[in-house]
Design a protein around this motif. Structure first.
Motif, mmCIF file in Angstrom:
data_model
loop_
_atom_site.group_PDB
_atom_site.id
_atom_site.type_symbol
_atom_site.label_atom_id
_atom_site.label_comp_id
_atom_site.label_asym_id
_atom_site.label_seq_id
_atom_site.Cartn_x
_atom_site.Cartn_y
_atom_site.Cartn_z
ATOM 1 N N GLU A 50 -42.595 41.649 -23.056
ATOM 2 C CA GLU A 50 -42.977 42.371 -23.703
ATOM 3 C C GLU A 50 -44.534 42.349 -23.305
ATOM 4 N N ALA A 51 -45.186 41.240 -24.086
ATOM 5 C CA ALA A 51 -46.460 40.785 -24.399
ATOM 6 C C ALA A 51 -46.521 41.168 -23.185
ATOM 7 N N THR A 53 -46.296 41.472 -20.208
ATOM 8 C CA THR A 53 -45.636 43.349 -20.024
ATOM 9 C C THR A 53 -47.434 43.942 -19.964
ATOM 10 N N GLY A 54 -47.627 44.298 -20.793
ATOM 11 C CA GLY A 54 -48.825 44.547 -22.114
ATOM 12 C C GLY A 54 -49.920 43.710 -21.255
ATOM 13 N N ALA A 55 -50.380 42.499 -21.386
ATOM 14 C CA ALA A 55 -50.959 42.294 -20.499
ATOM 15 C C ALA A 55 -51.711 42.234 -19.156
ATOM 16 N N ALA A 114 -56.673 45.240 -26.742
ATOM 17 C CA ALA A 114 -55.890 44.792 -26.831
ATOM 18 C C ALA A 114 -55.463 44.109 -25.962
ATOM 19 N N HIS A 117 -54.736 41.007 -28.273
ATOM 20 C CA HIS A 117 -53.436 40.646 -29.142
ATOM 21 C C HIS A 117 -52.247 40.709 -28.004
ATOM 22 N N HIS A 118 -52.146 40.797 -27.243
ATOM 23 C CA HIS A 118 -50.802 40.796 -25.763
ATOM 24 C C HIS A 118 -50.252 39.168 -25.330
ATOM 25 N N ASP A 121 -49.445 37.228 -28.375
ATOM 26 C CA ASP A 121 -48.256 37.025 -28.509
ATOM 27 C C ASP A 121 -47.126 36.640 -27.254
ATOM 28 N N LEU A 122 -47.971 36.412 -26.304
ATOM 29 C CA LEU A 122 -47.025 36.082 -24.922
ATOM 30 C C LEU A 122 -47.907 34.109 -24.942
#
Length: 149
Positions: A50-51, A53-55, A114, A117-118, A121-122
């Motif tokens: 998810e991280a 994909t968000g990045a 943002a 943040h991603h 997490d990644l």
């Protein structure tokens, strides 16, 4: 004689993938696989995927220019890939000011927090995967000999 086409900005090789640490090379490989649609090969699940994909969505939707990368089997490290790898490593270790500078090179300023943040997490998910892999590799090694002579 025709001149060769210039290398697109961000794709020029700046090093070799083998020169990176496990976390950074993992970030580059994840980026390459995600872009090629091979998400099941990345080896991340749940929050890590998810991280990523968000990045990637932020980089593709709000990037300052088109993100450039090399193929999954290429040993070169492109400029954009190097920037992404460092961003992930810095964000994962809490070096937010340094990460912010890199993020602002890649995306609009309002999207940089943002992206950090991603990326953080990644990076933490990749670090956990690297640590688990190292433990598995150590379990597969034969025990060290205790013989003195």
């Amino acid at each position: 004689m025709p001149h060769p086409a210039p290398t697109p900005r961000g794709a020029a090789p700046v090093g070799q993938l083998a020169e990176l640490g496990a976390l950074e090379s993992g970030a580059v490989l994840a980026l390459r696989l995600w872009c090629e649609g091979a998400r099941e090969e990345i080896g991340l699940a749940g929050p890590g995927l998810e991280a990523l994909t968000g990045a990637m969505r932020l980089l593709l939707d709000h990037g300052r220019r088109r993100l450039m990368r090399h193929g999954t089997t290429c040993s070169c490290l492109g400029g954009d890939e190097a920037c992404f790898a460092q961003l992930v490593a810095l964000a994962a270790t809490g070096e937010e000011e340094e990460a912010l500078m890199l993020a602002m090179l890649m995306v609009r300023g309002d999207m940089a927090p943002a992206l950090i943040h991603h990326a953080g997490d990644l990076g933490r998910a990749l670090a956990l995967s690297c640590a688990q892999l190292e433990r598995l590799e150590q379990m597969d090694r034969p025990p060290a000999s205790h013989a003195i002579h």
